[in-house]
Structures are given as C-alpha cells and as structure tokens.
Design a protein around this motif. Structure first.
Motif, PDB file in Angstrom:
ATOM      1  N   ASP A 172       0.932  -0.844  -0.030  1.00  0.00           N
ATOM      2  CA  ASP A 172       0.001   0.723   0.030  1.00  0.00           C
ATOM      3  C   ASP A 172       0.857   1.820   0.114  1.00  0.00           C
ATOM      4  O   ASP A 172       1.929   1.049   0.627  1.00  0.00           O
ATOM      5  CB  ASP A 172      -0.907  -0.112   0.959  1.00  0.00           C
ATOM      6  N   VAL A 220       0.055   5.701  -0.335  1.00  0.00           N
ATOM      7  CA  VAL A 220      -0.554   6.582   0.419  1.00  0.00           C
ATOM      8  C   VAL A 220       0.354   8.104   0.387  1.00  0.00           C
ATOM      9  O   VAL A 220       1.529   8.217   0.647  1.00  0.00           O
ATOM     10  CB  VAL A 220      -1.041   7.232   1.284  1.00  0.00           C
ATOM     11  N   HIS A 246      -6.314  13.367  -1.559  1.00  0.00           N
ATOM     12  CA  HIS A 246      -4.572  11.662  -1.308  1.00  0.00           C
ATOM     13  C   HIS A 246      -4.588  10.960  -2.692  1.00  0.00           C
ATOM     14  O   HIS A 246      -5.767  11.476  -3.663  1.00  0.00           O
ATOM     15  CB  HIS A 246      -5.490  11.421   0.431  1.00  0.00           C
ATOM     16  N   THR A 269      -3.789   7.252  -3.297  1.00  0.00           N
ATOM     17  CA  THR A 269      -4.268   6.493  -2.334  1.00  0.00           C
ATOM     18  C   THR A 269      -3.739   4.852  -3.978  1.00  0.00           C
ATOM     19  O   THR A 269      -4.714   5.200  -4.500  1.00  0.00           O
ATOM     20  CB  THR A 269      -4.988   6.391  -2.030  1.00  0.00           C
ATOM     21  N   THR A 292      -7.583   2.056   0.599  1.00  0.00           N
ATOM     22  CA  THR A 292      -7.631   3.074   0.586  1.00  0.00           C
ATOM     23  C   THR A 292      -9.202   3.960   1.034  1.00  0.00           C
ATOM     24  O   THR A 292      -9.500   5.208   1.119  1.00  0.00           O
ATOM     25  CB  THR A 292      -8.375   1.840  -1.316  1.00  0.00           C
ATOM     26  N   THR A 318      -8.302   5.674   4.262  1.00  0.00           N
ATOM     27  CA  THR A 318      -7.661   7.329   3.534  1.00  0.00           C
ATOM     28  C   THR A 318      -9.233   7.812   3.224  1.00  0.00           C
ATOM     29  O   THR A 318      -8.655   9.356   3.421  1.00  0.00           O
ATOM     30  CB  THR A 318      -6.986   6.814   3.001  1.00  0.00           C
ATOM     31  N   GLY A 350      -3.130   6.260   5.825  1.00  0.00           N
ATOM     32  CA  GLY A 350      -3.037   7.324   5.314  1.00  0.00           C
ATOM     33  C   GLY A 350      -3.666   8.033   6.799  1.00  0.00           C
ATOM     34  O   GLY A 350      -2.931   8.891   6.760  1.00  0.00           O
TER      35      GLY A 350
END
Length: 117
Positions: A34, A36, A52, A54, A61, A64, A106
C-alpha cells in the motif's frame, strides 16, 4: 466480506488528487505494498482541505477516503490525537491484526504531513 460503505470508498475514493501545499507526506506499507501520498491545506491551525493519492487494498483506500472527509475542519491537535482505534471505528468493521497497518496508513501519513508545522 466488507460492508457496502467500505466498497464504495474503495471503488470511488473521495478527495483524490493533489494540492500545492507544504503539508504533504508519503507513506508506504512495505508488508503489502500500500502507498499513500497526502496533501493538507492548513489555515489558522485547522485543516481546510485534504487530498490524497492512494494505491492500496480496499481497507487502506477506504480508510484514507473516510479520513479525507473527516479531517477537514479538525485542528492540528485533534489530528495528532487520532489513533488506530479512531480510524477502525470509522471503518465500522473488524480489522484483523494483519490489516491494521493498512487501516492506519493514511492517518499516520497525514499526522506526518501536519507535524511539519
């Protein structure tokens, strides 16, 4: 498996994009890939805009995306006090210990971005 709201945020994440701001940071969860990148506008000690980018699993996801809606209007002290329990509560699902890093990526990245002040 995931509730409908999580899938909606995953498929149609809110507030994606970039901001031209000094408050930005990148975060990565090396264990699952992942990534971000968050951008925050701060005025008077308060988040006034949040964007953001992401690339991650559904939990990362969605978390965030949810964060991007909740963070606007919060002051920097509130942001710094948010923790994993807060974001997991916002997700509204049981998050296994292996997926907690996905859920908080996030949030931790936003906290890194605004701690520059």
């Amino acid at each position: 498996m995931y509730r409908e709201e999580i899938m909606d945020h995953y498929k149609r994440p809110r507030n994606t994009g970039k901001l031209d701001t000094e408050y930005e940071a990148e975060g990565e969860n090396a264990s699952c890939g992942d990534k971000v990148h968050v951008y925050a506008e701060i005025e008077g000690g308060e988040v006034t805009d949040f964007k953001h980018e992401t690339e991650g699993c559904a939990i990362c996801t969605a978390a965030t995306s949810i964060l991007s809606e909740k963070a606007v209007g919060m002051d920097l002290d509130e942001i710094s006090e948010l923790d994993r329990d807060w974001i997991i509560d916002e997700l509204g699902i049981d998050v296994s210990p292996m997926r907690v890093k996905c859920a908080v990526l996030g949030l931790k990245t936003l906290q890194d971005a605004v701690s520059q002040d």
